[in-house]
Design an enzyme around this catalytic site. Structure first.
Site, PDB file in Angstrom:
ATOM      1  N   CYS A  23     -11.163   0.288   9.473  1.00 33.96           N
ATOM      2  CA  CYS A  23     -12.320   0.428  10.369  1.00 33.96           C
ATOM      3  C   CYS A  23     -12.129   1.663  11.250  1.00 33.96           C
ATOM      4  O   CYS A  23     -11.025   2.173  11.392  1.00 33.96           O
ATOM      5  CB  CYS A  23     -12.429  -0.785  11.267  1.00 33.96           C
ATOM      6  SG  CYS A  23     -12.366  -2.342  10.388  1.00 33.96           S
ATOM      7  N   ARG A  34     -12.485   6.710   5.949  1.00 35.68           N
ATOM      8  CA  ARG A  34     -11.533   5.611   6.040  1.00 35.68           C
ATOM      9  C   ARG A  34     -11.997   4.399   5.237  1.00 35.68           C
ATOM     10  O   ARG A  34     -11.218   3.497   4.974  1.00 35.68           O
ATOM     11  CB  ARG A  34     -11.337   5.206   7.504  1.00 35.68           C
ATOM     12  CG  ARG A  34     -10.785   6.318   8.373  1.00 35.68           C
ATOM     13  CD  ARG A  34     -10.914   5.970   9.835  1.00 35.68           C
ATOM     14  NE  ARG A  34     -10.107   4.828  10.185  1.00 35.68           N
ATOM     15  CZ  ARG A  34      -8.862   4.885  10.629  1.00 35.68           C
ATOM     16  NH1 ARG A  34      -8.294   6.059  10.795  1.00 35.68           N
ATOM     17  NH2 ARG A  34      -8.191   3.807  10.904  1.00 35.68           N
ATOM     18  N   TRP A  94     -14.826  -2.429   8.077  1.00 38.53           N
ATOM     19  CA  TRP A  94     -14.436  -2.725   6.698  1.00 38.53           C
ATOM     20  C   TRP A  94     -14.133  -4.219   6.693  1.00 38.53           C
ATOM     21  O   TRP A  94     -13.187  -4.648   7.366  1.00 38.53           O
ATOM     22  CB  TRP A  94     -13.206  -1.900   6.341  1.00 38.53           C
ATOM     23  CG  TRP A  94     -12.820  -1.943   4.908  1.00 38.53           C
ATOM     24  CD1 TRP A  94     -13.432  -1.300   3.868  1.00 38.53           C
ATOM     25  CD2 TRP A  94     -11.704  -2.645   4.344  1.00 38.53           C
ATOM     26  NE1 TRP A  94     -12.767  -1.569   2.709  1.00 38.53           N
ATOM     27  CE2 TRP A  94     -11.710  -2.391   2.966  1.00 38.53           C
ATOM     28  CE3 TRP A  94     -10.706  -3.467   4.863  1.00 38.53           C
ATOM     29  CZ2 TRP A  94     -10.757  -2.913   2.108  1.00 38.53           C
ATOM     30  CZ3 TRP A  94      -9.761  -3.990   4.012  1.00 38.53           C
ATOM     31  CH2 TRP A  94      -9.785  -3.710   2.647  1.00 38.53           C
ATOM     32  N   ASN A 137     -10.617  -2.778  15.940  1.00 36.25           N
ATOM     33  CA  ASN A 137      -9.905  -2.575  14.669  1.00 36.25           C
ATOM     34  C   ASN A 137      -8.690  -3.495  14.678  1.00 36.25           C
ATOM     35  O   ASN A 137      -8.052  -3.646  15.717  1.00 36.25           O
ATOM     36  CB  ASN A 137      -9.383  -1.142  14.542  1.00 36.25           C
ATOM     37  CG  ASN A 137     -10.493  -0.152  14.236  1.00 36.25           C
ATOM     38  OD1 ASN A 137     -11.636  -0.535  14.066  1.00 36.25           O
ATOM     39  ND2 ASN A 137     -10.125   1.120  14.174  1.00 36.25           N
ATOM     40  N   GLY A 138      -8.340  -4.029  13.522  1.00 38.38           N
ATOM     41  CA  GLY A 138      -7.144  -4.882  13.448  1.00 38.38           C
ATOM     42  C   GLY A 138      -7.543  -6.314  13.134  1.00 38.38           C
ATOM     43  O   GLY A 138      -8.682  -6.598  12.755  1.00 38.38           O
ATOM     44  N   GLU A 153       2.571   6.993 -10.463  1.00 35.81           N
ATOM     45  CA  GLU A 153       1.599   7.676  -9.609  1.00 35.81           C
ATOM     46  C   GLU A 153       0.358   8.100 -10.415  1.00 35.81           C
ATOM     47  O   GLU A 153      -0.775   7.978  -9.930  1.00 35.81           O
ATOM     48  CB  GLU A 153       2.265   8.881  -8.926  1.00 35.81           C
ATOM     49  CG  GLU A 153       1.360   9.737  -8.074  1.00 35.81           C
ATOM     50  CD  GLU A 153       0.644   8.999  -6.931  1.00 35.81           C
ATOM     51  OE1 GLU A 153       0.989   7.842  -6.627  1.00 35.81           O
ATOM     52  OE2 GLU A 153      -0.298   9.579  -6.374  1.00 35.81           O
ATOM     53  N   LYS A 174      -3.406   6.836  -9.517  1.00 39.96           N
ATOM     54  CA  LYS A 174      -4.496   7.767  -9.198  1.00 39.96           C
ATOM     55  C   LYS A 174      -5.698   7.475 -10.078  1.00 39.96           C
ATOM     56  O   LYS A 174      -6.816   7.423  -9.610  1.00 39.96           O
ATOM     57  CB  LYS A 174      -3.993   9.198  -9.440  1.00 39.96           C
ATOM     58  CG  LYS A 174      -4.447  10.231  -8.490  1.00 39.96           C
ATOM     59  CD  LYS A 174      -3.814  10.275  -7.130  1.00 39.96           C
ATOM     60  CE  LYS A 174      -3.658   9.016  -6.395  1.00 39.96           C
ATOM     61  NZ  LYS A 174      -2.800   9.079  -5.239  1.00 39.96           N
ATOM     62  N   GLU A 203      -7.464   3.988  -9.198  1.00 42.08           N
ATOM     63  CA  GLU A 203      -8.145   3.839  -7.913  1.00 42.08           C
ATOM     64  C   GLU A 203      -9.445   4.629  -7.831  1.00 42.08           C
ATOM     65  O   GLU A 203     -10.367   4.208  -7.154  1.00 42.08           O
ATOM     66  CB  GLU A 203      -7.224   4.159  -6.734  1.00 42.08           C
ATOM     67  CG  GLU A 203      -6.811   5.598  -6.618  1.00 42.08           C
ATOM     68  CD  GLU A 203      -5.858   5.847  -5.456  1.00 42.08           C
ATOM     69  OE1 GLU A 203      -5.942   5.155  -4.436  1.00 42.08           O
ATOM     70  OE2 GLU A 203      -5.020   6.759  -5.581  1.00 42.08           O
ATOM     71  N   HIS A 234       9.044  -3.340 -24.711  1.00 40.64           N
ATOM     72  CA  HIS A 234       9.335  -4.683 -24.212  1.00 40.64           C
ATOM     73  C   HIS A 234       8.073  -5.442 -23.835  1.00 40.64           C
ATOM     74  O   HIS A 234       8.105  -6.331 -22.996  1.00 40.64           O
ATOM     75  CB  HIS A 234      10.294  -4.604 -23.013  1.00 40.64           C
ATOM     76  CG  HIS A 234      11.615  -4.007 -23.392  1.00 40.64           C
ATOM     77  ND1 HIS A 234      12.560  -4.689 -24.125  1.00 40.64           N
ATOM     78  CD2 HIS A 234      12.117  -2.761 -23.195  1.00 40.64           C
ATOM     79  CE1 HIS A 234      13.601  -3.900 -24.330  1.00 40.64           C
ATOM     80  NE2 HIS A 234      13.355  -2.713 -23.780  1.00 40.64           N
ATOM     81  N   LYS A 288      -8.526   4.460   3.790  1.00 39.65           N
ATOM     82  CA  LYS A 288      -7.542   5.534   3.876  1.00 39.65           C
ATOM     83  C   LYS A 288      -6.271   5.068   4.553  1.00 39.65           C
ATOM     84  O   LYS A 288      -5.175   5.462   4.171  1.00 39.65           O
ATOM     85  CB  LYS A 288      -8.147   6.730   4.641  1.00 39.65           C
ATOM     86  CG  LYS A 288      -7.216   7.932   4.737  1.00 39.65           C
ATOM     87  CD  LYS A 288      -6.925   8.516   3.374  1.00 39.65           C
ATOM     88  CE  LYS A 288      -5.928   9.643   3.379  1.00 39.65           C
ATOM     89  NZ  LYS A 288      -5.314   9.833   2.056  1.00 39.65           N
TER      90      LYS A 288
HETATM   91  C1  F6R Z   1      -3.167   6.041  -3.032  1.00 38.46           C
HETATM   92  C2  F6R Z   1      -3.050   5.927  -1.595  1.00 38.46           C
HETATM   93  C3  F6R Z   1      -2.344   4.758  -1.029  1.00 38.46           C
HETATM   94  C4  F6R Z   1      -1.449   5.204   0.135  1.00 38.46           C
HETATM   95  C5  F6R Z   1      -0.824   3.978   0.810  1.00 38.46           C
HETATM   96  C6  F6R Z   1       0.139   4.361   1.906  1.00 38.46           C
HETATM   97  O1  F6R Z   1      -3.834   7.214  -3.398  1.00 38.46           O
HETATM   98  O2  F6R Z   1      -3.522   6.762  -0.875  1.00 38.46           O
HETATM   99  O3  F6R Z   1      -1.615   4.086  -1.997  1.00 38.46           O
HETATM  100  O4  F6R Z   1      -0.451   6.048  -0.361  1.00 38.46           O
HETATM  101  O5  F6R Z   1      -1.846   3.172   1.350  1.00 38.46           O
HETATM  102  O6  F6R Z   1      -0.486   5.124   2.888  1.00 38.46           O
HETATM  103  P1  F6R Z   1       0.354   5.986   3.911  1.00 38.46           P
HETATM  104  O7  F6R Z   1       1.051   7.042   3.154  1.00 38.46           O
HETATM  105  O8  F6R Z   1      -0.668   6.527   4.861  1.00 38.46           O
HETATM  106  O9  F6R Z   1       1.313   5.039   4.561  1.00 38.46           O
END
Ligand code: F6R
Length: 615
Positions: free
Chosen positions: A2, A27, A81, A107-108, A488, A492, A495, A511, A610
């Site tokens: 949020c 976000r 959110w 927020n929270g 990774e 990517k 998501e 396996h 985010k």
């Molecule tokens: C994937 C992504 C998330 C963040 C994760 C940790 O593209 O962005 O998996 O890497 O939420 O976020 P931070 O690095 O801000 O702790």
């Protein structure tokens, strides 16, 4: 997650709040709202809506006519959110207290809200939303005895959980009170106006001078004064941080999406991250903010790394660095797992917490747990002044510039390069010779150019994306340094394109997952020219035998893999330890173009936020 914004000053607060909410859109959110305070002590005005800011703008236009909206020079706004209750009009913030005199945005998560709600209902309060946040508005009304700050302080003492809160009241038309525990609140100091937000991207357009609240702080802000106290009303002083990026850094700069812009920024981000830190002569890295001299570093006999998501994958690469270069036994754990278990930590253990945002709740909890157990804590963060950066006490900033796209890109490559520098600094206090150190530093200095060369492959990658954009499942396989890169790449793709994708150690294919290989299941094989390549090549043969199309990511000019792939993305030659960087950049571009072809909302993928400030 949020977003919060608050404004008090001489200007029309509606425009400033709406523009702040736009800045916070990245976000992730599913409803939005504003609360405005008339100067004359009349009723607070709340406008909110499920959906996007544009819907809120339409509702505001309908709510106000003519010049009426110029009267509001103080207000708060929120992007929500959904966690407790669906994204509906009733659940959107700000929430009003029963008597309509107090409005809050939160927020929270309030963990004890059910208990508080039950008590308030017994006392005659009625609730209009299903949120945990609404209790805060009613509690403030209940605690109010003429002093808004005091009412907020008395309220937060009753709350368990995490909060960043802003509060306004028709009884105090010149004041915003904010409180923080576990969810960031920053205040921008300008001449004659004050802007409060959960994220500096909503502030930086107005001022570079920002103060971050600490947990337990209560802020009382007017247009020309900010006052920070503890809950017990003891004045506290917080340092002013100067933000070193500006609004252009968080605009798209001609790119269709922030994600693409940030992928393209990697050569610069890497250059900024290594600038002034590589000591080629001494064969080491200079990282003053680590505040550890060689004696101190030599004493560390165990490293724990805690992080989430993409940062966790960077941490996996980091583990290899600490073991390969410095021979320090290193564990990497998902931050949530770190805190849920009871990690073995002693005073010569160093916890490295990696977080782009510096606000991830689980990573922050790991930092606190490690401090509690007496470990040395290093934070690797991008956001200056973020909670993890501050609470770690020591650490290294990425200097990658703001990352707006929900999918993390430049943070990953910068995290890996920072981890390499930290590992080299540790390694040089041990067995790594100056000659070997010099070679590593020399290789690191080539990173911006390497990144540039991979980005130049974008047209080829785009063509490959066109060929596979309709696939429903993908596999990514790799060994050694390519194993985290496989995880990774899959993260990517899934998501942002919503294609089901899994990353595996190439040896694990046999396996179980091999059962799923078929002609419509592409496999991205990570085979840069490193020793583990030979073994992964035999896994490529296994894929060929099952007619699964193979997309290889391989080194320019490497002919060994000829005949084993359907398509290939070439990366420039580089040292093995750096190979995750070019390989992941290629994966980012592949994921981006596939998602674009599929018409996905790349910068704000569904259900994602985010920064994940709840556990
Ligand atoms: C994937 C992504 C998330 C963040 C994760 C940790 O593209 O962005 O998996 O890497 O939420 O976020 P931070 O690095 O801000 O702790």
């Amino acid at each position: 997650m949020c977003g919060i914004i608050g404004y008090t000053g001489a200007k029309n607060s509606i425009n400033i709040i709406l523009s702040g909410l736009h800045r916070l859109e990245y976000r992730g959110y599913d409803s939005a709202g504003i609360a405005l305070c008339p100067k004359n002590g009349e009723k607070l005005v709340v406008v909110k809506t499920p959906g996007k800011i544009i819907d809120l703008e339409n509702s505001i236009q309908k709510a106000f006519t003519g010049t009426e909206n110029r009267n509001y020079t103080l207000g708060i706004g929120h992007t929500r959110w959904a966690t407790h209750g669906a994204p509906t009009l009733a659940n959107a913030h700000p929430h009003l207290s029963r008597n309509g005199q107090f409005a809050i945005a939160h927020n929270g998560i309030i963990e004890n809200y059910e208990e508080l709600k039950a008590r308030l209902i017994k006392q005659g309060y009625s609730f209009v939303s299903e949120t945990d946040s609404e209790v805060i508005a009613h509690l403030i009304e209940e605690c109010y005895e003429g002093d808004l700050r005091g009412a907020v302080a008395a309220t937060v003492e009753k709350l368990d959980g995490a909060y960043g809160i802003v509060v306004i009241s028709s009884k105090h038309p010149d004041t915003i009170v904010a409180a923080r525990k576990g969810s960031p609140i920053a205040v921008g100091i300008c001449d004659g106006e004050t802007i409060i937000a959960s994220d500096v991207s909503a502030i930086v357009n107005y001022t570079k001078k920002v103060i971050f609240l600490n947990d337990g702080d209560i802020l009382t802000a007017t247009s020309d004064n900010v006052d920070i106290t503890s809950v017990k009303n003891i004045p506290v002083s917080r340092e002013m941080t100067h933000i070193d990026w500006d609004i252009h850094d968080i605009e798209k700069g001609g790119y269709e999406h922030f994600m693409l812009k940030e992928i393209h920024e990697q050569p610069l981000a890497l250059a900024n991250g290594i600038r002034g830190r590589l000591l080629e002569n001494e064969g080491t890295a200079k990282l003053n903010s680590m505040q550890m001299d060689p004696h101190h570093m030599a004493r560390i006999d165990r490293i724990e790394i805690a992080a989430c998501g993409t940062s966790y994958h960077a941490g996996m690469v980091g583990k290899y660095y600490f073991e390969d270069f410095a021979s320090i036994s290193t564990e990497i754990q998902q931050a949530a797992e770190f805190r849920d278990r009871n990690p073995i930590i002693h005073r010569d253990t160093c916890l490295i917490a990696i977080s782009q945002s510096g606000e991830t709740a689980d990573t922050l909890a790991a930092v606190r747990e490690a401090h509690q157990k007496g470990a040395i804590v290093l934070g690797i963060c991008n956001v200056v002044g973020s909670t993890i950066a501050r609470e770690s006490g020591r650490g290294v900033y990425l200097h990658a510039g703001p990352e707006i796209s929900v999918a993390s890109t430049k943070a990953f490559t910068s995290q890996v390069s920072v981890l390499a520098m930290i590992a080299i600094a540790f390694a040089r206090t041990r067995r790594l010779s100056i000659t070997a150190g010099r070679e590593v530093i020399h290789q690191l200095s080539k990173l911006p150019e390497i990144a540039e060369n991979v980005i130049a492959q974008e047209p080829v990658i785009k063509k490959i994306a066109e060929k596979y954009a309709e696939a429903r499942d993908f596999f990514y396989i790799g060994r050694g340094y390519m194993y985290p890169a496989a995880l990774e790449g899959a993260l990517k793709l899934k998501e942002i394109s919503y294609i089901h994708a899994e990353g595996y150690h190439a040896a694990e294919l046999k396996h179980g997952p091999i059962a799923l290989l078929a002609k419509n299941v592409p496999v991205v094989a990570l085979v840069p020219n490193v020793p583990a390549k030979i073994k992964t090549m035999s896994n490529m043969l296994e894929c060929n035998a099952r007619h699964a199309p193979v997309i290889a990511i391989a080194t320019e000019g490497d002919k060994d893999i000829n005949g084993l792939y359907d398509d290939v993305i070439r990366i420039p030659p580089c040292a093995e330890f750096l190979s995750p960087i070019p390989v992941v950049i290629a994966e980012q571009l592949l994921a981006y173009h596939i998602a674009r072809i599929r018409g996905c909302p790349i910068d704000q993928p569904r259900n994602l936020a985010k920064s994940v400030t709840v556990e």
